[in-house]
Design an enzyme around this catalytic site. Sequence first.
Site, PDB file in Angstrom:
ATOM      1  N   GLY A 284       5.916  -3.215  -3.785  1.00 23.24           N
ATOM      2  CA  GLY A 284       7.242  -2.262  -3.208  1.00 23.24           C
ATOM      3  C   GLY A 284       8.357  -3.149  -3.305  1.00 23.24           C
TER       4      GLY A 284
ATOM      5  N   ARG B  59       6.426   4.339  -6.580  1.00 24.96           N
ATOM      6  CA  ARG B  59       8.176   3.819  -5.845  1.00 24.96           C
ATOM      7  C   ARG B  59       8.231   2.438  -6.604  1.00 24.96           C
ATOM      8  NH1 ARG B  59       3.799   3.431  -2.016  1.00 24.96           N
ATOM      9  NH2 ARG B  59       2.781   1.745  -1.843  1.00 24.96           N
TER      10      ARG B  59
ATOM     11  N   CYS C 167      -1.552  -2.924  10.257  1.00 26.70           N
ATOM     12  CA  CYS C 167      -0.481  -2.466   9.184  1.00 26.70           C
ATOM     13  C   CYS C 167      -0.517  -1.609   7.887  1.00 26.70           C
ATOM     14  CB  CYS C 167       0.281  -4.208   9.316  1.00 26.70           C
ATOM     15  SG  CYS C 167       0.842  -4.905  10.669  1.00 26.70           S
TER      16      CYS C 167
END
Length: 280
Positions: free
Chosen positions: A52, A84, A199
């Site tokens: 990403g 993405r 996370c």
Amino acid sequence: MTVSQLLAIAALSSSQDFSPAPTSTDGVAALDGREKHDEVATQRILIVGLGGLGVPALWALARAGAQRLTLIDPDPVELSNLARQVIYRSRDTGTPKVEAAARWFAERFPEVNVERHPIALEASNAAPLVAVHDFVIDATDSPAAKFLINDTCIAARTPFVYGGVVGMTGQAMTVIPGETACIRCVFETPPDDNETQSCREAGIVGPVAGAIGELQAAEAMRALRAQTLLLSGKILTYDASDPARVRIAAVSPRPGCGCGAWKPQSSDARGRRESQSPGK
């Protein structure tokens, strides 16, 4: 918020004189090939991680005129990456990311020299890889890898830019070894396994990762052109929730950190400061 706006905010936060380079419409520094090619042609950028953060950083570097790139990532392209990580196509599924990225470069930017390593950055290989590069982009999603990059770059005195994204929040910070605060000055030790898992569960928002990745590329190109690094000694936090917010905080070297950036004041300097204090 656009990358141009993030760069402008970073520039305004700097206490140093800032002369912005010409920029393209997307905010990435644009280079005139005839004027700038020789300046960056021999310098090498190492990008660790092609997900990403790494993909938008790569694309930005290619548009900005970077000539020599080294790519490191052990993973293959997966279908879940395609939404993405836009340089990959369905045909790339199962192909190592470094190979798919190199093919993308060859098709669109054949003048760029791309070295690829389908491996993980580890303690056994980090030092020789970092040593032959002029700048490092940390585009990893592993806290352990981020601390390894930090420690290796500090030892090699190679500047690097840290980037991280969790959910709708992203951060970036540039480290100049021996001069500005490092990652251990801020975080000291990697998070524990429970925090790391949380996370990962939060995921990342693609546009936030794209903005941070492009900021990292802009810092890399400024380093190659020997320009002011806008995020050295500062950490930028971009919160894309409504309304979007950007906070830039100065980061001081931590006493006792092994990076060597903290410089104790001399007794003479302390004496001068005290003598100028009110009531003295």
